[in-house]
Design a protein around this motif. Structure first.
Motif, PDB file in Angstrom:
ATOM      1  N   UNK A   1       7.215  -5.736  -3.921  1.00 11.24           N
ATOM      2  CA  UNK A   1       6.572  -5.917  -5.227  1.00 11.24           C
ATOM      3  C   UNK A   1       5.204  -5.236  -5.264  1.00 11.24           C
ATOM      4  N   UNK A   2       4.501  -5.240  -4.138  1.00 10.89           N
ATOM      5  CA  UNK A   2       3.228  -4.514  -4.085  1.00 10.89           C
ATOM      6  C   UNK A   2       3.449  -3.014  -4.264  1.00 10.89           C
TER       7      UNK A   2
ATOM      8  N   UNK B   1      -6.423  -2.698 -11.295  1.00 11.45           N
ATOM      9  CA  UNK B   1      -7.149  -1.582 -10.688  1.00 11.45           C
ATOM     10  C   UNK B   1      -7.049  -0.346 -11.566  1.00 11.45           C
ATOM     11  N   UNK B   2      -7.894   0.672 -11.315  1.00 12.03           N
ATOM     12  CA  UNK B   2      -7.813   1.913 -12.094  1.00 12.03           C
ATOM     13  C   UNK B   2      -6.448   2.562 -11.957  1.00 12.03           C
ATOM     14  N   UNK B   3      -6.006   3.234 -12.999  1.00 12.73           N
ATOM     15  CA  UNK B   3      -4.735   3.940 -12.977  1.00 12.73           C
ATOM     16  C   UNK B   3      -4.919   5.354 -12.449  1.00 12.73           C
TER      17      UNK B   3
ATOM     18  N   UNK C   1      -2.046  -9.092  -8.756  1.00 12.81           N
ATOM     19  CA  UNK C   1      -2.951  -9.087  -9.909  1.00 12.81           C
ATOM     20  C   UNK C   1      -4.084  -8.094  -9.701  1.00 12.81           C
ATOM     21  N   UNK C   2      -4.596  -8.009  -8.474  1.00 13.74           N
ATOM     22  CA  UNK C   2      -5.656  -7.046  -8.171  1.00 13.74           C
ATOM     23  C   UNK C   2      -5.178  -5.610  -8.402  1.00 13.74           C
TER      24      UNK C   2
ATOM     25  N   UNK D   1      -3.379 -15.072  -2.006  1.00 12.15           N
ATOM     26  CA  UNK D   1      -1.941 -15.096  -1.773  1.00 12.15           C
ATOM     27  C   UNK D   1      -1.341 -13.809  -2.337  1.00 12.15           C
ATOM     28  N   UNK D   2      -0.037 -13.557  -2.087  1.00 13.88           N
ATOM     29  CA  UNK D   2       0.574 -12.305  -2.573  1.00 13.88           C
ATOM     30  C   UNK D   2       0.461 -12.117  -4.072  1.00 13.88           C
ATOM     31  N   UNK D   3       0.516 -13.219  -4.838  1.00 11.65           N
ATOM     32  CA  UNK D   3       0.423 -13.088  -6.298  1.00 11.65           C
ATOM     33  C   UNK D   3      -0.949 -12.556  -6.707  1.00 11.65           C
TER      34      UNK D   3
END
Length: 481
Positions: free
Chosen positions: A114-115, A16-18, A11-12, A5-7
């Motif tokens: 939000x993504x 993830x790497x910055x 979280x992924x 889901x979008x949440x």
């Protein structure tokens, strides 16, 4: 395949790497916004009689027949660009900003916004990658804070006007995949670590360029391709449908607001106190209107409201629903701040005068302090004021640029500012809508900010810091870690 889901997507991203070596490529139409931005341009041209019947029929036919191949898209693009032949880029830039504000912006998916914010917070290289023109994508990129774009370039003649032809290959299908690879090579982006999001089956090649593709709100064709390739497919909730019941509830909402306000004011006047009547009327009107509309408030940090009053309450303005939320949230002892033109509005003027609105002259730049005096006077009398620092309703979940007036008022009156962050009023009632949909409005009240020691020479920076608090709160909502 059915995916997260979008949440989970958020979280992924957060895990993830910055850094800028990670790219995040977003398709635009159908992915970031619901629907197609070109439709807003066509509707505008039809409404203004600025589009001949033959071109209209050809354009609509091309759209209804569907676009399956790059050749189909090139034909559709050619029809669209011919509508703009002879216009200047400046004309279309202005039109694009207007249509984004009024039509396209309110259709931005909150989940996609939000993504985008999550990727920006990770320091990723975020790109709006679309086959649309920059007249469609540029206002969105600016509003969403997306620093890079891939779009269809248009040819401009020696006379400075559009020729009606594209300038080079359009980033559609394999063209978009090629454009992404070129961009990654130029900007040092590692595509194997990167993300891409799209809804259309024409973007299979585009999604395949990265190591972390997502079919977001996918069409049937892309859903099948995603299942075959093991890509996650995520459906976004659409805007709620307007029903006769919701229209009736909205009428009841305004009736409840007015009825509660008049009743409370009358009781206060009987008791000999106009301010007590206003406070009772605001609270009662807010409660009855929210009850009638089916809107509930989920409040984080509500205790900050009462920590330092009077205060300048700031709120990110998305729709007319904000007014009802303010009444239910603050209960009373506040006066709105509005532009002076509203004082003579036949519908809202009398009500706003009853609310002891501080009307300010925003055109009085030469005498800015004098223009703000009505709001300062309210604060010095012990009554808080409420201001939308953007000055208007925002077209997307992302707050626009904050004006400095609210902060000048707080400094002159010697009171703090208290940020009220409204997360989703625009989802229950969009920017230009008249009907309210039932649901839960999420509100975060941030701690009071003492502005008395702010150096005037640093005011722009400090105001932007407050705006960034809104962006951070909206993207990382309290209690959703």
């Amino acid at each position: 395949m059915s995916g997260p889901d979008p949440a989970t997507l958020l979280e992924d991203v957060r895990n993830s790497p910055e850094g800028p070596a990670v790219g995040a490529f977003f398709d635009f139409d159908g992915t970031v916004i619901a629907g197609y931005s070109v439709a807003a341009f066509i509707r505008h041209h039809v409404k203004t009689l600025d589009l001949n019947a033959s071109a209209t029929v050809k354009t609509l036919l091309a759209g209804t027949q569907g676009i399956e191949t790059e050749e189909d898209f090139v034909k559709f693009l050619g029809i669209t660009l011919r509508l703009w032949a002879g216009r200047t880029p400046e004309e279309l830039e202005k039109l694009g900003r207007q249509l984004f504000r009024d039509e396209i912006g309110p259709s931005v998916y909150p989940e996609s916004w939000r993504l985008v914010r999550a990727h920006l917070e990770r320091g990723h290289t975020v790109v709006l990658a679309s086959s649309a023109t920059r007249f469609q994508t540029d206002p969105a990129a600016k509003a969403l804070g997306i620093p890079h774009q891939i779009y269809t370039a248009v040819e401009v003649g020696e006379d400075g006007r559009l020729t009606g032809h594209p300038d080079g290959r359009s980033p559609y299908g394999e063209g978009k995949a090629a454009a992404v690879k070129d961009f990654a090579a130029e900007h040092g982006v590692d595509l194997d670590q990167s993300f891409a999001y799209s809804n259309g089956n024409e973007d299979v090649a585009f999604l395949a360029t990265v190591g972390r593709p997502t079919a977001l709100n996918p069409s049937a064709g892309l859903r099948r391709a995603a299942a075959e390739r093991g890509w996650p497919a995520v459906d976004l909730p659409g805007r709620p449908w307007t029903t006769p019941l919701q229209v009736a509830r909205t009428v009841g909402t305004y009736a409840g607001m007015m009825g509660g306000f008049v009743t409370g004011l009358g009781l206060g006047l009987v008791g000999g106190s106009r301010r007590a009547g206003l406070n009772l009327g605001i609270g009662l009107g807010g409660d009855l209107s929210l009850l009638a509309s089916g809107v509930q408030l989920d409040i984080h940090g509500g205790h900050h409201i009462w920590e330092a009053q009077p205060a300048v309450f700031l709120f990110n303005h998305q729709s007319q629903l904000d007014v009802l939320v303010l009444g239910g949230l603050l209960r009373g002892n506040f006066a709105p701040v509005a532009k002076k033109e509203l004082a003579t509005n036949p519908l809202f003027g009398p009500l706003m005068r009853l609310l002891e609105t501080a009307f300010i002259d925003r055109s009085d730049n030469a005498q800015a302090r004098k223009a703000l005096e009505p709001a300062v006077e309210r604060l010095r009398s012990g009554v808080s004021v409420v201001i939308a620092p953007e000055g208007t309703r925002s077209a997307t979940p992302s707050p626009g640029t904050f004006k400095k007036g609210a902060f000048h008022v707080a400094r002159q009156a010697g009171v703090p500012v208290v940020p009220l962050v409204f997360r989703n009023t625009g989802e229950l009632m969009s920017r230009n809508a008249m009907v309210i949909h039932p649901g839960v409005v999420q509100v975060a009240v941030l701690p009071p900010i003492d502005v008395s020691s702010w150096d005037p020479s640093e005011l722009d920076e400090r105001v932007e810091e407050v705006r960034q608090q809104y962006l951070t709160t909206l993207a990382n909502w309290p209690g959703e870690d």
